[in-house]
Every structure is written in C-alpha cells, then in structure tokens.
Write a protein that holds these residues in place. Structure first.
Motif, PDB file in Angstrom:
ATOM      1  N   ALA A   4       0.833  -1.203   0.000  1.00 16.44           N
ATOM      2  CA  ALA A   4       0.000   0.000   0.000  1.00 16.44           C
ATOM      3  C   ALA A   4       0.866   1.252   0.000  1.00 16.44           C
ATOM      4  CB  ALA A   4      -0.924  -0.012   1.219  1.00 16.44           C
ATOM      5  N   ALA A   5       1.947   1.259   0.805  1.00 12.23           N
ATOM      6  CA  ALA A   5       2.830   2.422   0.866  1.00 12.23           C
ATOM      7  C   ALA A   5       3.519   2.675  -0.465  1.00 12.23           C
ATOM      8  CB  ALA A   5       3.867   2.229   1.968  1.00 12.23           C
ATOM      9  N   LEU A   6       3.724   1.621  -1.244  1.00 10.37           N
ATOM     10  CA  LEU A   6       4.377   1.754  -2.544  1.00 10.37           C
ATOM     11  C   LEU A   6       3.384   2.012  -3.668  1.00 10.37           C
ATOM     12  CD1 LEU A   6       6.902  -1.205  -2.235  1.00 10.37           C
ATOM     13  CD2 LEU A   6       7.456   1.223  -2.142  1.00 10.37           C
ATOM     14  N   GLY A   7       2.095   2.048  -3.331  1.00 11.13           N
ATOM     15  CA  GLY A   7       1.085   2.240  -4.360  1.00 11.13           C
ATOM     16  C   GLY A   7       0.884   1.007  -5.216  1.00 11.13           C
ATOM     17  N   LEU A   8       1.203  -0.171  -4.671  1.00 10.27           N
ATOM     18  CA  LEU A   8       1.143  -1.414  -5.440  1.00 10.27           C
ATOM     19  C   LEU A   8       0.030  -2.352  -4.965  1.00 10.27           C
ATOM     20  CD1 LEU A   8       4.958  -2.184  -5.745  1.00 10.27           C
ATOM     21  CD2 LEU A   8       3.460  -1.202  -7.476  1.00 10.27           C
ATOM     22  N   ASP A   9      -0.879  -1.859  -4.143  1.00  9.84           N
ATOM     23  CA  ASP A   9      -1.945  -2.721  -3.636  1.00  9.84           C
ATOM     24  C   ASP A   9      -2.780  -3.308  -4.766  1.00  9.84           C
ATOM     25  OD1 ASP A   9      -1.815  -3.302  -1.012  1.00  9.84           O
ATOM     26  OD2 ASP A   9      -3.346  -1.895  -0.347  1.00  9.84           O
ATOM     27  N   ALA A  10      -3.179  -2.459  -5.712  1.00 11.07           N
ATOM     28  CA  ALA A  10      -4.013  -2.929  -6.819  1.00 11.07           C
ATOM     29  C   ALA A  10      -3.249  -3.940  -7.676  1.00 11.07           C
ATOM     30  CB  ALA A  10      -4.482  -1.755  -7.671  1.00 11.07           C
ATOM     31  N   ALA A  11      -1.957  -3.645  -7.909  1.00 11.33           N
ATOM     32  CA  ALA A  11      -1.143  -4.550  -8.716  1.00 11.33           C
ATOM     33  C   ALA A  11      -0.974  -5.896  -8.019  1.00 11.33           C
ATOM     34  CB  ALA A  11       0.222  -3.920  -8.987  1.00 11.33           C
ATOM     35  N   LEU A  12      -0.808  -5.862  -6.689  1.00 12.32           N
ATOM     36  CA  LEU A  12      -0.654  -7.110  -5.947  1.00 12.32           C
ATOM     37  C   LEU A  12      -1.929  -7.945  -6.033  1.00 12.32           C
ATOM     38  CD1 LEU A  12       0.924  -8.938  -3.963  1.00 12.32           C
ATOM     39  CD2 LEU A  12      -0.153  -7.638  -2.118  1.00 12.32           C
ATOM     40  N   GLY A  13      -3.076  -7.290  -5.842  1.00 16.14           N
ATOM     41  CA  GLY A  13      -4.331  -8.012  -5.924  1.00 16.14           C
ATOM     42  C   GLY A  13      -4.519  -8.654  -7.284  1.00 16.14           C
ATOM     43  N   SER A  14      -4.180  -7.909  -8.350  1.00 15.21           N
ATOM     44  CA  SER A  14      -4.305  -8.444  -9.701  1.00 15.21           C
ATOM     45  C   SER A  14      -3.362  -9.621  -9.916  1.00 15.21           C
ATOM     46  CB  SER A  14      -4.004  -7.340 -10.722  1.00 15.21           C
ATOM     47  OG  SER A  14      -4.000  -7.844 -12.028  1.00 15.21           O
ATOM     48  N   ALA A  15      -2.118  -9.490  -9.417  1.00 17.67           N
ATOM     49  CA  ALA A  15      -1.134 -10.568  -9.581  1.00 17.67           C
ATOM     50  C   ALA A  15      -1.582 -11.838  -8.859  1.00 17.67           C
ATOM     51  CB  ALA A  15       0.225 -10.112  -9.057  1.00 17.67           C
ATOM     52  N   LEU A  16      -2.117 -11.672  -7.656  1.00 20.26           N
ATOM     53  CA  LEU A  16      -2.542 -12.844  -6.897  1.00 20.26           C
ATOM     54  C   LEU A  16      -3.749 -13.518  -7.529  1.00 20.26           C
ATOM     55  CD1 LEU A  16      -2.026 -11.615  -3.231  1.00 20.26           C
ATOM     56  CD2 LEU A  16      -0.635 -13.233  -4.521  1.00 20.26           C
ATOM     57  N   ARG A  17      -4.611 -12.734  -8.161  1.00 20.90           N
ATOM     58  CA  ARG A  17      -5.746 -13.345  -8.858  1.00 20.90           C
ATOM     59  C   ARG A  17      -5.250 -14.192 -10.034  1.00 20.90           C
ATOM     60  NH1 ARG A  17      -8.155  -8.365  -7.567  1.00 20.90           N
ATOM     61  NH2 ARG A  17      -7.550  -7.439  -9.560  1.00 20.90           N
ATOM     62  N   LYS A  18      -4.209 -13.683 -10.712  1.00 18.33           N
ATOM     63  CA  LYS A  18      -3.649 -14.453 -11.830  1.00 18.33           C
ATOM     64  C   LYS A  18      -2.972 -15.726 -11.327  1.00 18.33           C
ATOM     65  CE  LYS A  18      -2.927 -10.348 -14.704  1.00 18.33           C
ATOM     66  NZ  LYS A  18      -1.924  -9.427 -15.301  1.00 18.33           N
ATOM     67  N   VAL A  19      -2.256 -15.599 -10.188  1.00 18.95           N
ATOM     68  CA  VAL A  19      -1.617 -16.784  -9.616  1.00 18.95           C
ATOM     69  C   VAL A  19      -2.682 -17.803  -9.208  1.00 18.95           C
ATOM     70  CG1 VAL A  19      -0.277 -17.646  -7.668  1.00 18.95           C
ATOM     71  CG2 VAL A  19       0.455 -15.565  -8.844  1.00 18.95           C
ATOM     72  N   MET A  20      -3.758 -17.308  -8.601  1.00 17.19           N
ATOM     73  CA  MET A  20      -4.832 -18.202  -8.180  1.00 17.19           C
ATOM     74  C   MET A  20      -5.406 -18.960  -9.373  1.00 17.19           C
ATOM     75  SD  MET A  20      -6.684 -19.317  -5.618  1.00 17.19           S
ATOM     76  CE  MET A  20      -6.717 -18.112  -4.273  1.00 17.19           C
ATOM     77  N   ALA A  21      -5.575 -18.259 -10.493  1.00 15.39           N
ATOM     78  CA  ALA A  21      -6.138 -18.901 -11.671  1.00 15.39           C
ATOM     79  C   ALA A  21      -5.197 -19.955 -12.241  1.00 15.39           C
ATOM     80  CB  ALA A  21      -6.443 -17.852 -12.737  1.00 15.39           C
ATOM     81  N   ALA A  22      -3.872 -19.750 -12.043  1.00 19.26           N
ATOM     82  CA  ALA A  22      -2.893 -20.673 -12.601  1.00 19.26           C
ATOM     83  C   ALA A  22      -2.608 -21.856 -11.678  1.00 19.26           C
ATOM     84  CB  ALA A  22      -1.586 -19.932 -12.887  1.00 19.26           C
TER      85      ALA A  22
END
Length: 323
Positions: free
Chosen positions: A90-108
């Motif tokens: 969150a401090a790095l402004g990467l919360d949205a990117a992390l959520g998106s990445a984890l959704r992709k990992v979950m799908a894989a």
C-alpha cells in the motif's frame, strides 16, 4: 526431490539467462556434477538447454524458449498469499497490482491448491507496526521508490531529528527497507553505508549520474551492516536494576534490546524480584524507567539513582504545587 530441482533450474534459467553451473549448484545446495546431470535430464525431456564451457560460460536455454508451468506446491502457494497481508504494498502504491497478480496466480494454481491459498489470505494477517506506536508519519514512499529504481545517484533533501532545515546529500541508493512499520532508504554516502528515514526525506531526485555501488554488495548486505551498527552500538553506562516479577514481561518487551543478559531471581527461584543489567548510552536514559513506578528500582550506579530521585522530586513538586 529431483523433480523440484529440475523445475527450479528451469525457472532460474528462464529468469536469468546464462547462469554459471557453480552458482546453480550453490543456490540448489548440490554439486556441480549433479547440476550437469540435471541439465542432461532436462535436455532428454525436450527442454532446449545447453552448456557453454569456458571462463564466462554457464548454462542457458535457447533464446525464445518459455514455459508456462508454475510448479508451485501447496505450501508455496500459501506462502505467496501471506504476502498480501503485510501492508508494504500500500505504501508503494502497489496494492491494486498485488491483488491483480494474486488473482492471476490463483487462476494458474492446480485446483487442489486453490482452497488452501485462498483460506491463507483470510486466516493469516501480518501487521508490522508495533503496539501503541501512534499513526505512521506521512511519507511518499512511491516517489522514493521511483527514484531508487532509476539507478541514478540521488540528490536527497533530508531533515535530521531535532532540526527544521534539511541538509542536501548526494547518495548512491541500494534500496528501501521497512522495519516495524518505518521505511528507510539505504545508501552509500561517500562510499560509506548510511540509513535515512523515509519520513524525513523532503525531496529525492535523480541527479542524472549513474549510481556507484560497492562491487558485489547488495541491499541485504548493506542492511545487515547498518542493522548491526545500530544493535551492537556500545553503550556508555551499565545500570543494575531489580524488577518485580509482575512487570517482568513488560520490562523485557520494552527494554530487551539493552539487556546484557537474562534477568535472574533475587534470593532464589521463587523470589518476587529479579535482578538485571542494562547497557544504555547515558545516565539520563534511566528516567525512562520511572514509568514502572515502585515495581522497579535502579540499584547502580549511584549517579543514576540521583538522576531518578531528582526527576521524581520534580514530578512530586509539580503536582503538589497544583494541590
């Protein structure tokens, strides 16, 4: 297991390109001979891997070869989803990117691993901020993050503790570290490692000059060096104290960093009081122990007892004067 090792080699080569066999052997904790046998096994299974001999040689995949296999085990998948709770993104402004990445990992992920990974994000929470530390200071870590990743020297406008006017430094950054909820910039100043609190950085801008880092030194090495300097800084005064058993846990939690050893019971194992020694920078530091009231007594040195007596008398006078 050999299959895990083969997959690790494949993913390392896919990420790094040409990698010396000795480095692969060190990272995977096997012999170089085993690495070459694994390379032969990968080649026999259809993976276009080859070895280059010579001083600058190594092992590599043919250009353009990629594999989509994740190879994640159930525990590895769960470990990734613990990261989501740590808050640094969150401090790095990467919360949205992390959520998106984890959704992709979950799908894989293989279907059997998905429930455990999803449950981990709901059952494990890592909060790095200490109790009662107050709200974190406002800091634009995202801006500092961008400056660090520019791989350029930084012009740093930095305000030291207790001062109002910032000083300007030209530093060679290694990266950012968050410890107990506080962000730090680690950098070399004139070739020596320095630590800068991010919330005291008023401005950080690349100078246009390429960063100059010490050869072979990485962020983790610099942090370890700086951490050791802080934690192993020699104290100036040894305080002998006795603390009541009912306050021992709190005492150790607050002052464990300056304890010279484990507190020992006074007068036998069943005693209500324990003796301890603290290595502190100066006698005046002893005033912080007044918060324990009559549950802690400073025994030595005598000048520390005088400092506490004077401080206690001043507090008594203050409140007595107000009726």
């Amino acid at each position: 297991m050999k299959s895990d090792r083969l997959l690790s080699i494949l993913l390392l080569l896919q990420t790094r390109g040409l990698v010396p066999a000795g480095e692969l052997a060190e990272r995977l904790e096997v012999s170089v001979r085993t690495i070459y046998r694994d390379v032969e096994a990968l080649s026999a299974s259809g993976v276009p891997v080859y070895a280059e001999r010579g001083r600058n040689g190594g092992i590599a995949l043919l250009p353009g070869f990629r594999t989509d296999v994740s190879g994640l085990t159930a525990d590895e998948a769960r470990a990734l989803f613990v990261v989501a709770a740590q808050g640094a993104h969150a401090a790095l402004g990467l919360d949205a990117a992390l959520g998106s990445a984890l959704r992709k990992v979950m799908a894989a992920l293989p279907a059997p691993h998905r429930p455990a990974a999803e449950q981990t994000s709901r059952r494990i929470l890592v909060d790095p901020v200490r109790w009662m530390s107050g709200p974190p200071a406002a800091v634009d870590v995202g801006e500092l993050h961008d400056a660090v990743f520019a791989d350029r020297r930084l012009s740093l406008h930095y305000r030291h503790s207790g001062t109002d006017t910032p000083r300007v430094y030209t530093v060679d950054p290694y990266g950012l570290v968050v410890k107990a909820g506080v962000w730090y910039l680690t950098a070399d100043l004139d070739g020596a490692p320095r630590l800068f609190r991010a919330d005291r950085v008023e401005r950080a801008a690349p100078t246009g000059e390429p960063v100059v880092r010490r050869h072979g030194v990485e962020l983790a090495d610099v942090w370890e060096e700086l951490r050791r300097q802080v934690e192993e800084r020699p104290g100036g005064v040894r305080l002998g104290v006795r603390v009541h058993r009912s306050r021992l846990d709190l005492f150790v939690r607050l002052h464990g960093g300056v304890l010279t050893g484990r507190p020992e019971p006074e007068g036998g194992p069943a005693g209500e009081w324990l003796l301890a020694e603290l290595d502190v920078p100066e006698v005046a530091w002893a005033r912080s122990l007044l918060s324990f009231g009559s549950n802690l007594e400073v025994l030595s040195p005598p000048r520390a007892r005088r400092v506490l007596a004077e401080a206690a008398a001043a507090v008594t006078e203050l409140y007595a004067g107000n009726g």
